[in-house]
Scaffold this motif. Structure first.
Motif, short mmCIF file in Angstrom:
data_model
loop_
_atom_site.label_atom_id
_atom_site.label_comp_id
_atom_site.label_asym_id
_atom_site.label_seq_id
_atom_site.Cartn_x
_atom_site.Cartn_y
_atom_site.Cartn_z
N GLU A 94 0.39 -1.57 -0.24
CA GLU A 94 -0.06 0.11 -0.14
C GLU A 94 0.72 1.10 -0.06
O GLU A 94 0.57 2.39 -0.75
CB GLU A 94 -0.92 -0.04 0.97
CG GLU A 94 -1.88 1.07 1.32
CD GLU A 94 -3.05 0.92 2.71
OE1 GLU A 94 -3.98 2.53 2.30
OE2 GLU A 94 -2.92 -0.03 3.26
N GLU A 95 1.85 0.89 0.86
CA GLU A 95 2.29 2.30 0.94
C GLU A 95 3.67 2.92 -0.74
O GLU A 95 3.48 3.61 -0.62
CB GLU A 95 4.04 2.59 2.13
CG GLU A 95 5.06 3.58 2.02
CD GLU A 95 4.27 5.01 2.61
OE1 GLU A 95 4.62 5.82 1.96
OE2 GLU A 95 3.03 4.79 3.50
N SER A 97 2.75 2.27 -3.79
CA SER A 97 1.43 2.19 -4.40
C SER A 97 1.18 3.88 -4.79
O SER A 97 0.89 4.96 -5.05
CB SER A 97 -0.22 1.90 -4.34
OG SER A 97 0.54 0.30 -4.69
N ARG A 102 -0.77 6.05 -6.64
CA ARG A 102 -1.40 4.34 -6.50
C ARG A 102 -1.35 3.29 -7.28
O ARG A 102 -2.67 2.75 -7.76
CB ARG A 102 -3.38 4.83 -6.10
CG ARG A 102 -3.34 5.70 -4.93
CD ARG A 102 -5.10 6.62 -5.16
NE ARG A 102 -4.68 7.00 -3.58
CZ ARG A 102 -4.95 6.03 -2.31
NH1 ARG A 102 -4.71 5.46 -2.07
NH2 ARG A 102 -5.04 7.59 -1.75
#
Length: 707
Positions: A94-95, A97, A102
């Protein structure tokens, strides 16, 4: 991604180069996972916050469980290990991306220890898949570290060493620079149970000792109480220990405050270094041994790279430099080195459009569990030269007041549970009795000791803790079941197996019940190492149980009854089985390495750095290479009495002819024999080694100390 035992770090490669991923404001994330409410798996700060609130829901080292086949038991929740690890890996995905508008990464590279087998690698790949990672590849951790350091201009054909002292484990490797990158040479080494966390617990025990001097009641509550506030106090004190360790890398002393005792405690760098000196010297010896397996010396190393957060402890750098000189190299934050190297490799593969599978070891670094078929006619018999056999040197002789049972020793003292229900303590140096203590009817289990207490199981179901100096009883508890193993110690927890098929854990301080684990089959043997109790059951299964929690880490089914004691060493555990095989497993995961088929049920096995020797009931001893199971020789000794003993390259075995033989395995020479006065049908306990001596019971009731 560098998924570590206690800390995990990540890096990404993009238009701005290779950078470390910061998660929650730090360049690494704790590997702790906690079962939250509603089946949610908590990681990061949320996990650390809840660890003290719900300690039964915590797993601080999920990496140790990957590939074990057993789930994590987090409170009342059963969680697949890969799912727990996936929750951790997802934080970094997640980080990354978010930093890339994103967009998910096009390629992921995860790192793994060199010594991992295929089962653990597949489990890590499974976790990455669950976390939603894209095309994923594996690379060995020391290779990734070397890739990061490649700007040091290591020439093709040159060798580098990697010394990786992390939070939970220690690993070593030697790499050779090739045209395309690096390849591992020689045998990787390490220790699954040396690392920063082990050092934290050294400081934790030091702080506890300081507390106990002035406020023993508070320390006992921190150590043993099940009340939430005292469990939290234990968590807080361990956190203080961790921060103190880190502070001592920069300052000559530091202090902590323990609010429960309203006490400040000071510790100096010199004190801390004295606590960990033995372990650090062992790691340096292991690095030297690893270099030697590659046919090299320290002088052949172009560089020795330091990896892992604990490699920054000043004594580590100082002693390594003293041993290996100026080739010792550290740069950047050691914990980030492996992740940065993996990201650099990923970028190289993306730029070239090709993944170099020679550096992508999805195939196991060691063989899958394979069976080595015996063929005794084709396996050479050990030719023992008996022409110069001598008599042993008898250093002392004593006659205990009753028939000896199985013996144990700490090198200074020797204990045995006698047939009359007493335990005798003898001085190993001269055989003189120090004390006797009545504990109840004897069984076939040897006493045990952790230095501060002697532990004895009795046939009436009692466990007694004795003062090692006087023999006075600290406490005595009735299990309500008959113990069938010696008591093993894991920190402040004691574990014993029973005939009813349970493992029972007691508090070392007072014998209070800690946990009980049913197996459904009698427990025949128990050994302990690190935080693990290894339990052999009559149904042929070997269990690795976390002594602190009672959680089963892994289970391995053999094909026959397990009667004899497993032989445990640095990397492997060797298991004798009634199906005629010796099974060698990875200690950390339970993954099978090899199985050797002998010519009869195997009742015992012993091992050293090179050999495994198994005793089968058809009166043969079988010797195999420790790491491969390759048969080396067999020895027909005639009917033998009790298990063999292997010590310092010498093999001791008692034959039904009443003779104890000492065979030098280096020269294949019979060094000496001794008649120990056995009559037909008589039994004596197995000999044991103690501080260079061999303690031997005779058929006429004597005990001899032989040199």
């Amino acid at each position: 991604m560098d998924f570590g035992t206690y800390r995990t770090s990540g890096a990404m490669a993009g238009g701005s180069g290779v950078t470390t991923l910061e998660i929650e404001g730090a360049r690494w994330l704790s590997s702790t996972v906690v079962a939250g409410d509603g089946g949610l798996i908590l990681v990061g700060a949320a996990a650390e916050n809840q660890a003290g609130v719900h300690p039964d829901r915590v797993e601080r080292t999920p990496k140790r469980h990957l590939g074990s086949g057993a789930p994590l038991i987090l409170g009342s929740e059963t969680v697949e290990v890969a799912e727990a690890v996936a929750a951790l890996l997802a934080m970094f995905l997640e980080e990354g991306s978010l930093r890339n508008e994103r967009r998910p990464p096009a390629l992921a590279v995860l790192t793994n220890p060199v010594r991992w087998g295929d089962a653990r690698r597949r489990a890590l790949m499974r976790a990455a898949e669950i976390a939603g990672y894209p095309e994923t590849h594996l690379i060995e951790e020391p290779v990734a570290a070397a890739v990061h350091y490649v700007t040091d201009q290591v020439a093709v054909g040159e060798h580098v060493g990697v010394y990786d002292l992390g939070g939970g484990t220690f690993d070593t490797a030697v790499l050779k620079r090739t045209e395309s990158g690096f390849e591992t040479v020689g045998a990787p080494g390490g220790d699954e149970y040396i690392g920063g966390e082990h050092f934290d617990h050294k400081l934790f025990s030091y702080f506890g000792g300081c507390l106990a001097e002035e406020d023993p009641e508070t320390w006992n509550k921190i150590l043993t109480s099940d009340e939430r506030r005292w469990r939290q106090a234990a968590v807080d004190l361990l956190s203080h220990a961790r921060r103190a360790k880190e502070a001592l890398s920069s300052y000559p002393s530091t202090k902590i405050f323990v609010p429960e005792a309203d006490r400040e405690i000071v510790v100096t760098r010199e004190q801390f270094e004295s606590m960990i000196l033995d372990e650090i010297e062992r790691t340096i010896d292991e690095m030297e041994d690893t270099i030697a397996t590659a046919g090299l010396t320290g002088e052949d190393m172009s560089a020795l790279y330091l990896v892992g957060g604990s490699s920054r402890i000043p004594i580590v750098v100082r002693l390594l430099t003293a041993r290996f000189g100026s080739c010792v190299t550290t740069r950047d934050e050691p914990k980030s080195v492996v992740a940065l190297g993996a990201a650099s490799l990923a970028r190289r593969w993306m730029d070239s459009g090709e993944v170099d599978t020679s550096s992508d070891p999805v195939a196991p670094a060691q063989p899958e569990a394979r069976e080595v078929k015996t063929a005794v006619p084709g396996v050479p018999a050990l030719a023992v030269d008996e022409s110069q056999a001598d008599a042993p040197v008898i250093m002392w002789e004593t006659t205990p007041p009753s028939w000896l049972g199985p013996m144990a020793s700490d090198g200074s003292n020797l204990w045995s549970h006698l047939a009359d229900g007493t335990v005798v303590c003898l001085d190993v140096g001269n055989g003189d009795p120090a004390w006797t203590s009545s504990v109840g009817p004897a069984n076939d289990c040897a006493p045990s000791s952790d230095g501060g207490v002697v532990l004895v199981s009795a046939a009436d179901g009692a466990i007694t803790a004795l003062n090692p100096t006087t023999g006075a009883a600290f406490w005595r508890v009735d299990l309500g079941q008959q113990p069938t193993t010696s008591v093993v110690t894991i920190g402040e927890i004691l574990v014993v197996g029973t005939s009813e098929g349970s493992a029972i854990a007691l508090r070392r301080a007072d014998g209070g019940a800690k946990w009980r684990l049913p197996f459904g089959s009698a427990v025949r043997a128990a050994v302990a190492s690190g935080s693990s109790a290894y339990l052999s059951c009559a149904n042929g299964r070997l269990y690795d149980v976390d002594g602190r929690s009672g959680e089963v880490r892994w289970m391995y089914p053999t094909g026959g009854d397990l009667v004899g004691l497993p032989s445990i060493e640095r990397t492997f555990i060797h298991v004798p089985s009634g199906d005629g095989k010796v099974y060698t497993l990875e200690r950390a995961s339970g993954s099978p390495v090899w199985a050797y088929q002998t010519t009869g049920p195997v009742m015992s096995c012993v091992s050293d750095a090179n050999l495994v020797i198994a005793a089968s009931v058809d009166d043969r001893l079988h010797a195999m290479k420790r790491d491969t199971g390759e048969p080396l020789w067999h020895l027909s000794v005639g009917p033998w009495i009790g298990p063999p003993v292997l010590s310092r390259g010498r093999l001791f075995v008692i034959g039904a002819d009443s003779r104890l033989r000492c065979i030098d395995l280096t020269s294949s020479r019979l060094r000496w024999t001794l008649d120990i006065s056995l009559s037909e049908g008589s039994r004596v306990p197995p000999p044991i080694t103690a501080n260079g001596l061999l303690a031997v019971a005779t058929g006429d009731g004597r005990l001899l100390g032989l040199w």
